[in-house]
Design a protein around this motif. Structure first.
Motif, PDB file in Angstrom:
ATOM      1  N   MET A 125      95.620 -24.025 -42.404  1.00 56.15           N
ATOM      2  CA  MET A 125      95.091 -23.055 -41.465  1.00 56.15           C
ATOM      3  C   MET A 125      94.422 -21.928 -42.241  1.00 56.15           C
ATOM      4  N   LYS A 126      93.224 -21.580 -41.784  1.00 54.94           N
ATOM      5  CA  LYS A 126      92.511 -20.430 -42.331  1.00 54.94           C
ATOM      6  C   LYS A 126      92.128 -19.525 -41.165  1.00 54.94           C
ATOM      7  N   LEU A 127      92.224 -18.234 -41.394  1.00 54.07           N
ATOM      8  CA  LEU A 127      91.926 -17.253 -40.357  1.00 54.07           C
ATOM      9  C   LEU A 127      90.760 -16.375 -40.759  1.00 54.07           C
ATOM     10  N   HIS A 128      90.074 -15.868 -39.768  1.00 56.43           N
ATOM     11  CA  HIS A 128      89.090 -14.817 -40.005  1.00 56.43           C
ATOM     12  C   HIS A 128      89.054 -13.908 -38.782  1.00 56.43           C
ATOM     13  N   ILE A 129      88.639 -12.682 -39.014  1.00 61.47           N
ATOM     14  CA  ILE A 129      88.509 -11.701 -37.943  1.00 61.47           C
ATOM     15  C   ILE A 129      87.060 -11.256 -37.895  1.00 61.47           C
ATOM     16  N   ASP A 130      86.487 -11.310 -36.713  1.00 63.15           N
ATOM     17  CA  ASP A 130      85.139 -10.801 -36.500  1.00 63.15           C
ATOM     18  C   ASP A 130      85.269  -9.305 -36.218  1.00 63.15           C
ATOM     19  N   GLU A 131      85.012  -8.495 -37.233  1.00 58.36           N
ATOM     20  CA  GLU A 131      85.183  -7.049 -37.102  1.00 58.36           C
ATOM     21  C   GLU A 131      84.225  -6.436 -36.091  1.00 58.36           C
ATOM     22  N   THR A 132      83.131  -7.109 -35.801  1.00 56.02           N
ATOM     23  CA  THR A 132      82.196  -6.570 -34.807  1.00 56.02           C
ATOM     24  C   THR A 132      82.726  -6.757 -33.384  1.00 56.02           C
ATOM     25  N   LYS A 133      83.645  -7.698 -33.205  1.00 56.42           N
ATOM     26  CA  LYS A 133      84.253  -7.932 -31.890  1.00 56.42           C
ATOM     27  C   LYS A 133      85.559  -7.170 -31.697  1.00 56.42           C
ATOM     28  N   CYS A 134      86.307  -6.985 -32.776  1.00 55.60           N
ATOM     29  CA  CYS A 134      87.635  -6.368 -32.694  1.00 55.60           C
ATOM     30  C   CYS A 134      87.541  -4.972 -32.081  1.00 55.60           C
ATOM     31  N   ARG A 135      88.415  -4.706 -31.123  1.00 57.61           N
ATOM     32  CA  ARG A 135      88.448  -3.410 -30.441  1.00 57.61           C
ATOM     33  C   ARG A 135      89.712  -2.615 -30.760  1.00 57.61           C
ATOM     34  N   GLY A 136      90.537  -3.144 -31.655  1.00 61.73           N
ATOM     35  CA  GLY A 136      91.720  -2.413 -32.078  1.00 61.73           C
ATOM     36  C   GLY A 136      92.849  -2.385 -31.066  1.00 61.73           C
ATOM     37  N   ALA A 137      92.920  -3.383 -30.204  1.00 59.10           N
ATOM     38  CA  ALA A 137      93.984  -3.421 -29.193  1.00 59.10           C
ATOM     39  C   ALA A 137      95.366  -3.579 -29.821  1.00 59.10           C
ATOM     40  N   GLY A 138      95.444  -4.242 -30.965  1.00 55.54           N
ATOM     41  CA  GLY A 138      96.704  -4.355 -31.692  1.00 55.54           C
ATOM     42  C   GLY A 138      97.647  -5.443 -31.236  1.00 55.54           C
ATOM     43  N   GLN A 139      97.235  -6.284 -30.296  1.00 50.69           N
ATOM     44  CA  GLN A 139      98.115  -7.350 -29.830  1.00 50.69           C
ATOM     45  C   GLN A 139      98.485  -8.303 -30.963  1.00 50.69           C
ATOM     46  N   CYS A 140      97.537  -8.569 -31.842  1.00 50.92           N
ATOM     47  CA  CYS A 140      97.814  -9.483 -32.964  1.00 50.92           C
ATOM     48  C   CYS A 140      98.913  -8.938 -33.867  1.00 50.92           C
ATOM     49  N   VAL A 141      98.881  -7.636 -34.107  1.00 53.35           N
ATOM     50  CA  VAL A 141      99.890  -7.009 -34.963  1.00 53.35           C
ATOM     51  C   VAL A 141     101.261  -7.064 -34.309  1.00 53.35           C
ATOM     52  N   LEU A 142     101.303  -6.863 -33.009  1.00 54.68           N
ATOM     53  CA  LEU A 142     102.583  -6.918 -32.299  1.00 54.68           C
ATOM     54  C   LEU A 142     103.179  -8.323 -32.313  1.00 54.68           C
ATOM     55  N   ILE A 143     102.323  -9.335 -32.205  1.00 52.85           N
ATOM     56  CA  ILE A 143     102.790 -10.717 -32.128  1.00 52.85           C
ATOM     57  C   ILE A 143     103.094 -11.306 -33.504  1.00 52.85           C
ATOM     58  N   ALA A 144     102.252 -11.006 -34.484  1.00 55.08           N
ATOM     59  CA  ALA A 144     102.412 -11.602 -35.824  1.00 55.08           C
ATOM     60  C   ALA A 144     102.205 -10.540 -36.908  1.00 55.08           C
ATOM     61  N   PRO A 145     103.147  -9.609 -37.045  1.00 54.73           N
ATOM     62  CA  PRO A 145     102.992  -8.526 -38.023  1.00 54.73           C
ATOM     63  C   PRO A 145     103.003  -8.987 -39.478  1.00 54.73           C
ATOM     64  N   GLU A 146     103.477 -10.203 -39.712  1.00 54.69           N
ATOM     65  CA  GLU A 146     103.467 -10.742 -41.074  1.00 54.69           C
ATOM     66  C   GLU A 146     102.059 -11.179 -41.485  1.00 54.69           C
ATOM     67  N   VAL A 147     101.198 -11.372 -40.502  1.00 54.60           N
ATOM     68  CA  VAL A 147      99.863 -11.919 -40.742  1.00 54.60           C
ATOM     69  C   VAL A 147      98.759 -10.884 -40.511  1.00 54.60           C
ATOM     70  N   PHE A 148      98.960  -9.984 -39.536  1.00 54.52           N
ATOM     71  CA  PHE A 148      97.923  -9.025 -39.157  1.00 54.52           C
ATOM     72  C   PHE A 148      98.394  -7.581 -39.334  1.00 54.52           C
ATOM     73  N   ASP A 149      97.435  -6.710 -39.610  1.00 52.60           N
ATOM     74  CA  ASP A 149      97.667  -5.266 -39.634  1.00 52.60           C
ATOM     75  C   ASP A 149      96.409  -4.616 -39.087  1.00 52.60           C
ATOM     76  N   GLN A 150      96.400  -3.292 -39.025  1.00 50.90           N
ATOM     77  CA  GLN A 150      95.228  -2.564 -38.548  1.00 50.90           C
ATOM     78  C   GLN A 150      94.878  -1.468 -39.540  1.00 50.90           C
TER      79      GLN A 150
END
Length: 67
Positions: free
Chosen positions: A1-26
């Protein structure tokens, strides 16, 4: 598995950090999501898929390629 984040789409809602804090931060300055683990171990795959599914901006890309 490989991940990427489209920074132009991200709105900073933070749901990813709440669900998978080991993988995502803000970033402190603008709240845009950053990857802590661009190739997370299999034990994190279920939460990564959940985070991608609930991202309101659809900014998380998941490549589930084998090998």
């Amino acid at each position: 598995m490989k991940l990427h984040i489209d920074e132009t789409k991200c709105r900073g809602a933070g749901q990813c950090v709440l669900i998978a804090p080991e993988v995502f931060d803000q970033r402190d300055e603008d709240g845009i999501a950053v990857l802590l683990a661009p190739t997370p171990p299999p034990s994190h795959h279920p939460t990564v898929h959940e985070a991608a599914a609930v991202c309101p901006a659809g900014a998380i890309g998941v490549d589930d390629e084998e090998g």
